[in-house]
Design an enzyme around this catalytic site. Structure first.
Site, PDB file in Angstrom:
ATOM      1  N   HIS A 561       0.832  -1.198   0.000  1.00 13.29           N
ATOM      2  CA  HIS A 561       0.000   0.000   0.000  1.00 13.29           C
ATOM      3  C   HIS A 561       0.872   1.256   0.000  1.00 13.29           C
ATOM      4  O   HIS A 561       0.455   2.300   0.493  1.00 13.29           O
ATOM      5  CB  HIS A 561      -0.921   0.016   1.219  1.00 13.29           C
ATOM      6  CG  HIS A 561      -1.924  -1.076   1.232  1.00 13.29           C
ATOM      7  ND1 HIS A 561      -2.678  -1.373   2.347  1.00 13.29           N
ATOM      8  CD2 HIS A 561      -2.321  -1.947   0.274  1.00 13.29           C
ATOM      9  CE1 HIS A 561      -3.491  -2.396   2.077  1.00 13.29           C
ATOM     10  NE2 HIS A 561      -3.281  -2.745   0.822  1.00 13.29           N
ATOM     11  N   ALA A 595      -0.365   6.213  -7.353  1.00 15.67           N
ATOM     12  CA  ALA A 595      -0.354   6.338  -5.893  1.00 15.67           C
ATOM     13  C   ALA A 595       0.843   7.104  -5.365  1.00 15.67           C
ATOM     14  O   ALA A 595       0.847   7.503  -4.195  1.00 15.67           O
ATOM     15  CB  ALA A 595      -0.397   4.944  -5.251  1.00 15.67           C
TER      16      ALA A 595
END
Length: 610
Positions: A561, A595
């Site tokens: 993540h 991201a």
């Protein structure tokens, strides 16, 4: 394992139906050659938009742009199709954690970059070990879902998370209410299939609690659905969560996470296979637009003119170099590790780094490669008295049964992601009492709805086992972290991996929370009532805070993540790399859309936000 399926079955089906998947005639009577969607290697070409990276964001943007019939779009991707490069491992939900550990043996060179971090502290005596960060090269999926090679879990962050994001960058576009229409636009939601779920055996399937208002049956093309198999550990997990004070909430996609709920996955319910940016956005683009894909092609540097306008990308494929020029924009979506690397080798980044490597400075942006945020992942493992996915590797009869169920009616253990329910919480009072005042002060800076830990009970083992019994792990993702990492480069060659420092557990706050979260995982495991004998890993001898921290440090792994290495920020922020529209500061016609631009690491799995 499970390698007999795709190629053999596909060849028989196509032969029987007389289908040519590489050429077909559309409803308008015109012939479509699939090969026409692949760029010609070694030939300079010009497009309106050149996109670097065929992942979650890159392919979504590519389809949206290519659907404008007047726009020409090229996508540069270092890898190829995972269905061909990774057998069927990247298609079957139960194999979602394949190639996702911290062991070098899990590197699959056709589908990941195999990035190894700089050594991280392993224990209190400051020894160090490398940690593997598996960064996908060829799945056309930018770490969307927790484990990048195959995982399918997807849901959003919290309302408070996005509000903080909006406040930090001064743009209300990033609030949850303003992002929700885009979440809905990309996803084609299918409700739970209770008929198939009822075939799960002993598990009580119950009724799934979710909020239909956050989904759209007209969205798409990415499929989002619930699993057809209710793992036998599910009832015990629900009991444990409820007993320990976690409340059942209506799903994990409504801007609230604290509590527990069944997860949604990017699974195509028609076949119970992974739905990804490749199967959804790329395939639609190939069959309905003029998009050009350059696969197995490495972006070497972004090209600029004398006015610092991005004009294209210099690429290489099998030793052949050429240029793909952009009339309007170069859009970088190479991911949290590769995007800052590409910017730096192209002359955008910290001036000292560029000067040291003899790279001409196009724009001094000290924030490139900084602000790396990620969530460490660790847990405990038990032998249990119900059947778990560990049997797929040790019990041939169970594997054969599960394979038959999967192929014949899309049910059984192979359709499951490793568990059905996930819990989120701020540490309960009994564990908070063990935190220092400084740690409590750090945690108080997070929004009130931002959980501190994610509890992921798995119907599988997180560590190797040497018996044929069933095992389950209660794992933790630490999602309110204060440690910040970074990356840099030591080569001008983008085929050389960047130097990544995830810097997990660098702060006292993160260390204290990790220890208490580990104790909470043990409490959840004990509350299930299905464990057999003593704890399998790390074992009952690990009891003191120091012992627990040493165990966590020596076994933690990425949950993929990572965010933040080219952060969004307003022009007054000296470490901002892009503005709120993704445009790179100090140059023209260059945008970043992955991201790496996140100014924070949201507590929800980041696929939906990307």
């Amino acid at each position: 394992m499970f390698r007999y399926s795709l190629t053999v079955v596909l060849s028989y089906v196509l032969a029987a139906l007389a289908i040519d998947i590489f050429a077909y005639t559309g409803n308008n009577g015109q012939t479509k050659l699939v090969g026409s969607s692949f760029g010609q290697i070694g030939v300079n070409a010009t497009f309106d938009y050149v996109i670097v990276g065929g992942g979650t964001s890159g392919l979504t943007v590519a389809l949206r742009l290519a659907q404008n019939s007047t726009a020409s779009v090229a996508v540069i991707e270092g890898g190829s199709f995972y269905e061909m490069d990774n057998s069927n491992i990247s298609q079957i939900p139960a194999l979602d954690t394949s190639f996702s550990s911290s062991s070098p043996s899990t590197i699959q060179p056709l589908v990941d970059w195999g990035i190894i971090t700089v050594p991280q502290p392993a224990n209190a005596s400051a020894e160090a070990r490398p940690v593997i960060i598996l960064h996908i090269i060829g799945e056309y999926l930018e770490a969307p879902l927790s484990f990048e090679t195959t995982a399918n879990i997807t849901y959003s962050g919290t309302e408070g998370t996005y509000q903080q994001w909006a406040d930090d960058v001064g743009d209300s576009s990033y609030t949850f209410s303003n992002l929700l229409p885009f979440f809905k636009k990309s996803c084609n939601f299918t409700p739970p299939n209770y008929s198939k779920r009822s075939q799960s055996g002993s598990a009580d399937i119950g009724t799934v609690s979710y909020d239909p208002s956050v989904f759209s049956s007209s969205g798409g093309p990415l499929h989002v659905s619930y699993q057809n198999y209710v793992a036998p550990i599910t009832n015990a997990i629900q009991k444990a969560f409820s007993t320990l004070g976690l409340a059942l909430i209506p799903g994990l996609n409504s801007g609230s996470l604290i509590g527990y709920a069944e997860v949604t996955g990017t699974i195509d319910p028609r076949t119970t296979t992974r739905s990804s940016s490749e199967t959804a956005f790329l395939q639609q683009a190939v069959y309905s637009t003029s998009l050009q894909l350059y696969q197995r092609t490495l972006a070497q540097r972004i090209l600029f003119d004398e006015k610092n306008t991005a004009t294209g990308v210099h690429v290489v494929n099998d030793g052949v170099s050429y240029a793909l020029s952009a009339r309007k924009e170069v859009i970088v979506a190479a991911g949290v590790f590769r995007t800052p690397q590409l910017l730096m080798v192209s002359g955008i980044g910290p001036q000292a780094t560029l000067n040291a490597l003899g790279i001409p400075v196009v724009k001094n942006l000290p924030g490139v490669g900084q602000n790396l945020r990620d969530q460490p992942f660790f847990g405990v493992t038990y032998e249990v008295n119900v059947t778990t996915d560990s049997q797929l590797n040790t019990n041939p009869a169970f594997l054969a049964q599960s394979t038959s169920q999967y192929l014949t009616n899309q049910t059984g253990a192979l359709t499951n992601l490793g568990g059905n329910f996930i819990g989120w919480e701020k540490l309960p009072a009994s564990y908070r009492a063990n935190l220092s005042a400084s740690t409590l002060a750090d945690l108080a800076k997070f929004p009130s709805d931002w959980p501190e830990i994610e509890i992921l009970p798995l119907a599988r083992t997180a560590v190797p086992v040497n018996t044929t019994n069933s095992y389950s792990s209660v794992t933790i993702a630490q999602v309110a972290t204060t440690s910040v990492g970074n990356l840099t480069i030591n080569s001008t060659d983008t085929s050389v991996n960047p130097l990544v420092n995830v810097n997990w557990l660098a702060t006292q706050t993160d260390q204290e929370v990790a220890v208490q979260a580990f104790k909470r995982a043990r409490q959840v495991g004990a509350a299930t009532g299905i464990t057999v004998g003593p704890e399998y890993s790390p074992g009952p001898s690990v009891q003191t805070d120091a012992q627990i921290l040493n165990f966590i440090r020596s076994t933690l792994s990425p949950i993929h993540h990572a965010t933040g290495t080219c952060s969004i920020g307003n022009s007054s922020n000296p470490n901002a790399v892009v503005d709120t529209h993704g445009r790179v500061y100090g140059v023209n016609s260059l945008r970043v859309v992955d991201a790496s631009t996140f100014p924070l690491c949201p507590p929800g799995h980041i696929q939906a936000t990307v």
